[in-house]
Design an enzyme around this catalytic site. Structure first.
Site: not given
Ligand code: ARG
Length: 530
Positions: A187, A314, A321, A308
């Site tokens: 979970h 970043k 992804e 970024s």
């Protein structure tokens, strides 16, 4: 065999080996198409533009030439064409092959597909009569399935190899981390301590099933459709087993109407690819998650991350992804094919032509995903200190404490579950963890269970807890070491099967090529061991 059509009885086609004068289309006032006889006009530009398939077909040029060589040899071996004709056909096909290898053979859109392009080249090069004879006892319907299957089987083997690289990289990174403790999740909540090697090898184990699905897809794909002709087979005394052998197929897909009208082998492959992408996306997701500040368990290498344009701090896990994101495209390609095939009537339907773009697209995407993920896995670093720190802070050894009470105090598991649950609630109320051994001791005593601090320390220590796991397939270091060995063996066995398949395909190509050489050197088929 049809009487009079036997190999020896047959004088195949008169004028064999001689150049004939064939009237031009203009002379005959006909369409210039290879099927021009019935047509009074060429395809309109709009119709051509809408229907030609040269872009997707350009993947299958080598296969179309090899397929034609195998078919021509079979025709001559069965006495359907003369050996003199065979020589001219093979000469033209060899030149096509050479032109293609030299990068000079590209498909002309106006010729619609790869088959018509190769045939048109042969017409120009060897002459129309030989190009015409090559198309005896075959149709573009069996030809296109032959080409696509020949191309696809190699792509499947390539993918299996790329997947094996990823599995090998995961195994490599797992080794040495059999006792490196980290939180295991259910979970997405801390559940029990596991090892880094256990975590990584779970993906290797998962991907062995993807290997099996790809190997199954290969088996279904690698049956020869050649000789099924348009849909009904042919009245010529062909030898489909021979052309299948020359083209590296494992056997014949016997039923002509079925193979001409089916694309389930495309769907089967896409389904294996979709499942594989699903499984890859799960690894990708854990890399995204575990590299966050909140988890801080892995560091993806800078070379596989990007920054970024506005936020200087970043570092984004873009490769992971995109692997996650590309999964949707592969599912889409599977849905596209399922929908394409739904409720189509039997026999060939031109709709089938639309099978190749999704198939090639999916193959390319999965292969690129595998390569990128493998590189990322090879370079990732594990923040083992942080893993060790967090695994002790969130009650991950509570189950182990309950197990201890079961085995040492002879209590039913449910009772121990209740006691430890109460203990955890008490610790949470005090803002403490299972690492606070005095608090644990006191709370346990309140529940009627006396344990020394030493006892508690040893039972609740995540490292010791990991070491005690002993069931088959568990996270215990011995179990993991055994599994790493078994997974490496499985990987090797899968590799041996794939390598054997590759070798058989290469051997068939060599055999066909040697026959072409021999025929071009003036030898007869009987001298070629046929
Ligand atoms: N381009 C076609 C395909 O991919 C080749 C077969 C065409 N057959 C036909 N009867 N038009 O399916």
């Amino acid at each position: 065999m049809i009487p009079g059509w036997g190999r020896n009885a047959l004088t195949p086609i008169r004028h064999c080996g001689k150049k004939l004068h064939m009237p031009t289309d203009k002379e005959q006032g006909k369409s210039s198409k290879l099927w021009g006889g019935r047509f009074s006009a060429d395809l309109a530009d709009i119709a051509l533009d809408y229907s030609e398939s040269t872009q997707a077909d350009s993947e299958m040029i080598a296969e179309d030439v090899w397929g034609s060589q195998g078919h021509a040899i079979m025709l001559a071996r069965c006495g359907i064409i003369a050996e003199e004709d065979l020589r001219e056909i093979l000469r033209g096909l060899r030149r096509t092959e050479d032109e293609f290898a030299a990068g000079r053979f590209s498909l002309k859109r106006e010729l619609e597909d790869v088959h018509m392009n190769v045939e048109a080249y042969l017409r120009e090069d060897a002459g129309p009569e030989f190009a015409g004879k090559l198309h005896t006892a075959r149709s573009r319907n069996d030809q296109v399935v032959t080409d696509a299957k020949m191309h696809l089987r190699t792509r499947v083997l390539d993918l299996q190899e790329a997947l094996a690289q990823l599995q090998a990289a995961l195994l490599e990174r797992a080794r040495g981390h059999e006792s490196t403790v980290m939180p295991g999740y259910t979970h997405t909540q801390h559940a029990q301590p596991i090892s880094v090697a256990f975590w990584l090898s779970s993906y290797v184990s998962m991907y062995t099933r993807d290997q099996r699905r790809l190997a199954n897809a290969f088996e279904i794909v690698n049956q020869s459709p050649l000789g099924a002709a348009a849909l009904a087979g042919t009245s010529f005394p062909t030898d489909r087993e021979l052309s299948a052998e020359l083209l590296g197929f494992d056997g014949c897909h016997v039923h002509a109407l079925d193979i001409i009208g089916s694309r389930d082998w495309v769907i089967e492959t896409l389904a294996a690819l979709a499942m594989l992408m699903c499984n890859l996306s799960r690894l990708a997701e854990e890399f995204v998650l575990f590299s966050t500040y909140e988890y801080r368990m892995i560091e993806i290498d800078d070379a596989y991350s990007s920054g970024s344009s506005i936020m200087p701090q970043k570092k984004n896990p873009c490769i992971a992804e995109l692997s996650r994101g590309n999964t949707g495209a592969v599912y889409g390609r599977l849905m596209e094919m399922l929908t394409l095939m739904k409720a189509l009537p039997g026999g060939y339907n031109r709709d089938f032509q639309q099978d190749k773009p999704p198939l090639w697209h999916a193959l390319n995407l999965v292969e690129r995903t595998l390569v990128a993920l493998t590189a990322m896995v090879r370079t990732v670093t594990f923040k083992t200190e942080h893993m060790r720190e967090v695994v002790g802070k969130n009650f991950a050894t509570a189950t182990e404490l309950a197990n201890y009470l079961v085995s040492e105090r002879g209590l039913p598991f449910r009772t121990c579950h209740e006691i430890v649950g109460g203990l955890v609630a008490g610790l949470i109320a005090q803002g403490k963890t299972l690492d606070d051994h005095d608090a644990v001791r006191e709370l346990l005593a309140q529940h009627g269970q006396e344990m020394s601090v030493e006892e508690i320390a040893s039972v609740c220590d995540p490292q010791a807890c990991l070491g005690r796991q002993q069931s088959l397939g568990s996270t215990g270091p011995e179990s993991v070491t055994r599994m790493l060995g078994q997974l490496a063996e499985q990987l090797e066995a899968d590799g041996a099967v794939a390598a054997g398949r590759r070798e058989r395909i290469a051997a068939a190509h060599e055999k066909a090529s040697a026959i072409v050489d021999a025929v071009l050197a003036g030898r007869g088929l009987a001298d070629c061991g046929l």
